[in-house]
Structures are given as C-alpha cells and as structure tokens.
Enzyme design. Structure first.
Site, mmCIF file in Angstrom:
data_model
loop_
_atom_site.group_PDB
_atom_site.id
_atom_site.type_symbol
_atom_site.label_atom_id
_atom_site.label_comp_id
_atom_site.label_asym_id
_atom_site.label_seq_id
_atom_site.Cartn_x
_atom_site.Cartn_y
_atom_site.Cartn_z
ATOM 1 N N PHE A 104 0.549 -0.988 -0.007
ATOM 2 C CA PHE A 104 -0.267 -0.122 -0.012
ATOM 3 C C PHE A 104 0.905 1.244 -0.504
ATOM 4 O O PHE A 104 1.695 1.186 0.600
ATOM 5 C CB PHE A 104 -0.967 0.099 1.588
ATOM 6 C CG PHE A 104 -1.853 1.547 1.178
ATOM 7 C CD1 PHE A 104 -3.196 0.691 0.119
ATOM 8 C CD2 PHE A 104 -1.808 1.962 2.561
ATOM 9 C CE1 PHE A 104 -4.234 1.522 0.303
ATOM 10 C CE2 PHE A 104 -2.820 3.138 2.389
ATOM 11 C CZ PHE A 104 -4.135 2.488 1.787
ATOM 12 N N PRO A 154 -3.838 -9.991 3.516
ATOM 13 C CA PRO A 154 -2.820 -9.061 3.013
ATOM 14 C C PRO A 154 -4.539 -8.021 2.843
ATOM 15 O O PRO A 154 -4.046 -6.820 2.507
ATOM 16 C CB PRO A 154 -2.610 -9.473 1.495
ATOM 17 C CG PRO A 154 -3.042 -11.068 1.542
ATOM 18 C CD PRO A 154 -3.253 -11.308 3.213
ATOM 19 N N GLY A 174 0.517 -2.769 5.650
ATOM 20 C CA GLY A 174 1.229 -2.262 4.943
ATOM 21 C C GLY A 174 0.536 -3.292 3.610
ATOM 22 O O GLY A 174 1.375 -2.858 2.317
ATOM 23 N N GLU A 175 -0.145 -4.211 2.775
ATOM 24 C CA GLU A 175 -0.135 -4.588 2.197
ATOM 25 C C GLU A 175 -1.437 -3.643 1.176
ATOM 26 O O GLU A 175 -1.716 -2.697 0.776
ATOM 27 C CB GLU A 175 -0.673 -5.748 2.389
ATOM 28 C CG GLU A 175 0.517 -7.265 2.680
ATOM 29 C CD GLU A 175 0.711 -8.351 2.661
ATOM 30 O OE1 GLU A 175 -0.174 -8.775 1.915
ATOM 31 O OE2 GLU A 175 0.915 -8.814 4.067
ATOM 32 N N MET A 176 -3.023 -4.389 1.584
ATOM 33 C CA MET A 176 -3.581 -3.725 0.861
ATOM 34 C C MET A 176 -4.754 -2.764 2.173
ATOM 35 O O MET A 176 -5.408 -2.145 0.841
ATOM 36 C CB MET A 176 -5.199 -4.563 0.397
ATOM 37 C CG MET A 176 -4.271 -5.737 -0.728
ATOM 38 S SD MET A 176 -5.281 -6.922 -1.691
ATOM 39 C CE MET A 176 -6.263 -5.693 -2.417
#
Length: 166
Positions: A71, A108, A113-115
């Site tokens: 992200f 995720p 930090g991801e989506m």
C-alpha cells in the site's frame, strides 16, 4: 528413457485433485466470484491494489520484485510468493502462519502494509457500490459480502490455479 517407463520411480505420478474444506466446497459461481475479487482494486481503500497487483498472472502469480511492494509503495519484508499450486501447500506464507487459503486471504486484505482494508464495513461498502456483487455473493453463499465470504471466494479461485502438464 522416461517415455519407455511403465511407472515413475518412487511412486511419483500426477497430483490428486486439490481438496477444499467442508465449510467451503468449490462451485463455479464461487470460483467466478473469487476471480472477480482477485482482480478488483476496490479491495484496497484507495482503489489502487488488487490481489493481482502482487500476484500477477503474467509474472507467474508473483510480482518479480526482490521484496513485495504494498500500500502506497511500502516495501514489505519478504518477496511475494507465487500462488501457483498453493492449494497443495500444508501452510500458507513463507513462515507458515496461515493453515489454509481461507485463513491466508484475510492477512493481505487487512494488513496496513499490503491492501490496508482493516475497516471491514468500508470494504463491504466499496464492494456493494457495484450492484452485481450482492447478487453474486447471495448466489454463492446465500448471504451478502463479509470478510468470511470474501476470503472463501478468493480461496475458491486460488484453488483453481494449478499448473498442469509441467
């Protein structure tokens, strides 16, 4: 030599069909919904990331980076694993922290930090802005979208990503 063999050594042979948990049996509708979700950037709050952003089919369902990019360009601590044949993994992720594909999919989606979709109601509202999603979730699960049904649909699609004749 291999062409003339009647049997492969050590009992090797084709992989069995991938199994699904009893609470998430495969169906064509669920797989189609999971595929739609996998490529849908509405899964991220700013609508810039989908599962396919990091698990790109053109790159072997990985991303080609030494470390994953999440992200807003955040560099993550590990490389994005390919999800080819992930239905056969006994655990998911490099560190094995998820027992199955359903458990894996939540990480995720909700990881900042991801989506970055930790706000489940906002995620559901983004999906419900697309009128077909309500009908597709009801057809597949008998209920509307939730984190549980989203992850089950994604897992159903991922179970179909099996390399054959390799």
């Amino acid at each position: 030599m291999l062409d003339s063999m009647q049997e492969l050594p050590m009992g090797l042979g084709p992989l069995p069909a991938a199994s699904a948990p009893t609470d998430n049996p495969q169906s064509k509708a669920k797989i189609a919904l999971g595929r739609q979700l996998f490529f849908d950037k509405d899964l991220s709050p700013d609508k810039t990331l989908s599962c396919a952003s990091c698990h790109d089919p053109r790159k072997g369902f990985s991303d080609g980076h030494a470390r994953a990019v999440g992200f807003h360009g955040m560099q993550l601590p590990r490389r994005t694993p390919s999800i080819w044949n992930s239905a056969y993994n006994h655990t998911q992720f490099w560190d094995g922290r998820a027992a199955n594909l359903e458990a894996q999919a939540i990480f995720p989606l909700t990881s900042k930090g991801e989506m970055a979709s930790a706000d489940a109601p906002a995620l559901i509202n983004r999906l419900m802005a697309q009128p077909w999603y309500d009908a597709e979730f009801h057809s597949s699960f008998g209920e509307g979208p939730s984190l549980e049904t989203i992850t089950k649909a994604l897992a159903a699609f991922e179970r179909t990503l099996i390399s054959s004749n390799s």
